[in-house]
Design a protein around this motif. Structure first.
Motif, PDB file in Angstrom:
ATOM      1  N   UNK A 141       0.840  -1.125  -0.066  1.00 58.55           N
ATOM      2  CA  UNK A 141       0.030  -0.045  -0.139  1.00 58.55           C
ATOM      3  C   UNK A 141       0.808   1.205   0.103  1.00 58.55           C
ATOM      4  N   UNK A 142       0.600   2.260  -0.999  1.00 61.19           N
ATOM      5  CA  UNK A 142       1.493   3.373  -0.982  1.00 61.19           C
ATOM      6  C   UNK A 142       2.894   3.333  -1.692  1.00 61.19           C
ATOM      7  N   UNK A 143       3.323   2.045  -1.975  1.00 62.06           N
ATOM      8  CA  UNK A 143       4.601   1.759  -2.808  1.00 62.06           C
ATOM      9  C   UNK A 143       4.266   1.114  -4.076  1.00 62.06           C
ATOM     10  N   UNK A 144       3.236   0.039  -4.201  1.00 62.07           N
ATOM     11  CA  UNK A 144       3.012  -0.669  -5.326  1.00 62.07           C
ATOM     12  C   UNK A 144       3.810  -1.920  -5.303  1.00 62.07           C
ATOM     13  N   UNK A 145       3.689  -2.575  -6.395  1.00 67.19           N
ATOM     14  CA  UNK A 145       4.108  -4.065  -6.630  1.00 67.19           C
ATOM     15  C   UNK A 145       5.865  -4.018  -6.610  1.00 67.19           C
ATOM     16  N   UNK A 146       6.284  -5.061  -5.546  1.00 58.70           N
ATOM     17  CA  UNK A 146       7.569  -5.186  -5.361  1.00 58.70           C
ATOM     18  C   UNK A 146       7.923  -6.463  -5.147  1.00 58.70           C
ATOM     19  N   UNK A 147       9.291  -6.863  -4.963  1.00 62.18           N
ATOM     20  CA  UNK A 147       9.759  -8.035  -4.693  1.00 62.18           C
ATOM     21  C   UNK A 147      10.352  -8.130  -3.350  1.00 62.18           C
ATOM     22  N   UNK A 148       9.988  -9.216  -2.898  1.00 61.33           N
ATOM     23  CA  UNK A 148      10.719  -9.495  -1.165  1.00 61.33           C
ATOM     24  C   UNK A 148      12.121 -10.203  -1.586  1.00 61.33           C
ATOM     25  N   UNK A 149      13.109  -9.405  -1.658  1.00 58.99           N
ATOM     26  CA  UNK A 149      14.530  -9.744  -1.934  1.00 58.99           C
ATOM     27  C   UNK A 149      15.642  -9.486  -1.087  1.00 58.99           C
ATOM     28  N   UNK A 150      15.101  -8.727   0.235  1.00 58.32           N
ATOM     29  CA  UNK A 150      16.374  -8.420   1.095  1.00 58.32           C
ATOM     30  C   UNK A 150      15.912  -8.719   2.485  1.00 58.32           C
ATOM     31  N   UNK A 151      16.651  -8.746   3.401  1.00 62.25           N
ATOM     32  CA  UNK A 151      16.278  -8.826   4.816  1.00 62.25           C
ATOM     33  C   UNK A 151      17.341  -7.936   5.622  1.00 62.25           C
ATOM     34  N   UNK A 152      16.873  -7.896   6.834  1.00 58.75           N
ATOM     35  CA  UNK A 152      17.540  -6.783   7.757  1.00 58.75           C
ATOM     36  C   UNK A 152      17.448  -7.194   9.201  1.00 58.75           C
ATOM     37  N   UNK A 153      18.556  -6.758  10.059  1.00 58.05           N
ATOM     38  CA  UNK A 153      18.533  -7.183  11.440  1.00 58.05           C
ATOM     39  C   UNK A 153      17.348  -6.632  12.037  1.00 58.05           C
ATOM     40  N   UNK A 154      16.774  -5.518  11.653  1.00 61.55           N
ATOM     41  CA  UNK A 154      15.706  -5.067  12.562  1.00 61.55           C
ATOM     42  C   UNK A 154      14.369  -5.216  11.739  1.00 61.55           C
TER      43      UNK A 154
END
Length: 264
Positions: free
Chosen positions: A221-234
């Motif tokens: 929502x508010x960003x559009x279509x995307x790919x879950x391609x990363x991670x992060x410690x937080x």
């Protein structure tokens, strides 16, 4: 991947490196010839003439010549299918586009250096890739056989695909922050190998893989279509981090509660 992160009360930075991007066009310089340009760009005179609709070898300074062809990735595409369609190899596509994995994104533009004088080694590699794809399909068709044993890695892959399939169409509420790959002395490679410095406008989100598996396509929502391609410690639980091209856009996004819909 560590990155520049905008959140409430803190900013984190990290290291990225830049790789060159192949140009799709070339501006003719004084003293150039089609033969010289073909040699420098690993193609042939015949191919340059065909791509640029030239009736002769005559070229002139400041003339723009198309050197590489571009292919826009569409839903359902794979590197092996694109390679087969354009008479090249998967290895070629990964080398020309600085890809470290086979992951490609809808809308991503791939450079294709077409060379009709492709070596026998490349042709053999292509044939092996096609055979491998066919063998994989045969294994897939017999997966339901109870006695069939599967390597551990393949089981994990099937589990991830199953989870993604089960989630398709599901909408979850998450807390969303934003980050950018552009920061001093930084590195822009995501957990799945995407270089965000080379693809600054790519829609990528960092996720907790236990909530949204890596490789899942989503609508934010508010960003559009995307790919879950990363991670992060937080990034744990129902939290995501959206990638944006600049720090200003990251600051503007701030912290929001948004809905994320799993597309596939």
């Amino acid at each position: 991947m560590r990155k520049f992160l905008v959140s409430v009360g803190f900013v984190a930075t990290s290291c990225f490196f830049v790789l060159p991007i192949s140009a799709a066009e070339y501006e003719v310089e004084e003293g150039d010839s089609l033969w010289k340009i073909a040699q420098e760009h690993n193609t042939t005179v015949a191919e340059l003439k065909e791509i640029n609709k030239l009736d002769s070898d005559l070229i002139f300074p400041k003339q723009m010549l198309e050197i590489d062809r571009e292919y826009k990735v569409k839903r359902g595409d794979t590197l092996s299918e694109i390679a087969l369609e354009h008479d090249v190899t998967v290895s070629d596509l990964k080398e020309w586009n600085n890809l470290e994995t086979d992951l490609i994104i809808i809308g991503e533009k791939l450079t294709i250096k077409v060379n009709k004088e492709q070596s026998e080694a490349n042709k053999e590699e292509k044939a092996q890739e096609v055979n491998k794809a066919e063998e994989t399909q045969e294994v897939s068709n017999t997966e339901e056989t109870p006695e069939a044993s599967e390597p551990e890695v393949e089981k994990q892959s099937n589990t991830s695909s199953k989870e993604s399939s089960e989630q398709s169409g599901e909408t979850i509420s998450v807390t969303a922050t934003a980050y950018t790959a552009k920061c001093d002395g930084c590195s822009g490679i995501t957990a799945t190998g995407i270089n965000l410095l080379e693809n600054p406008n790519m829609k990528v989100i960092a996720v907790d893989p236990s909530v949204i598996p890596l490789g899942t396509r989503v609508h934010v929502e508010g960003y559009g279509e995307a790919i879950a391609a990363d991670t992060g410690g937080a990034i744990k639980g129902n939290k995501i981090d959206i990638h944006v091209p600049t720090k200003d856009e990251a600051y503007d996004w701030g912290v929001r509660s948004v809905d994320v819909t799993i597309l596939d």
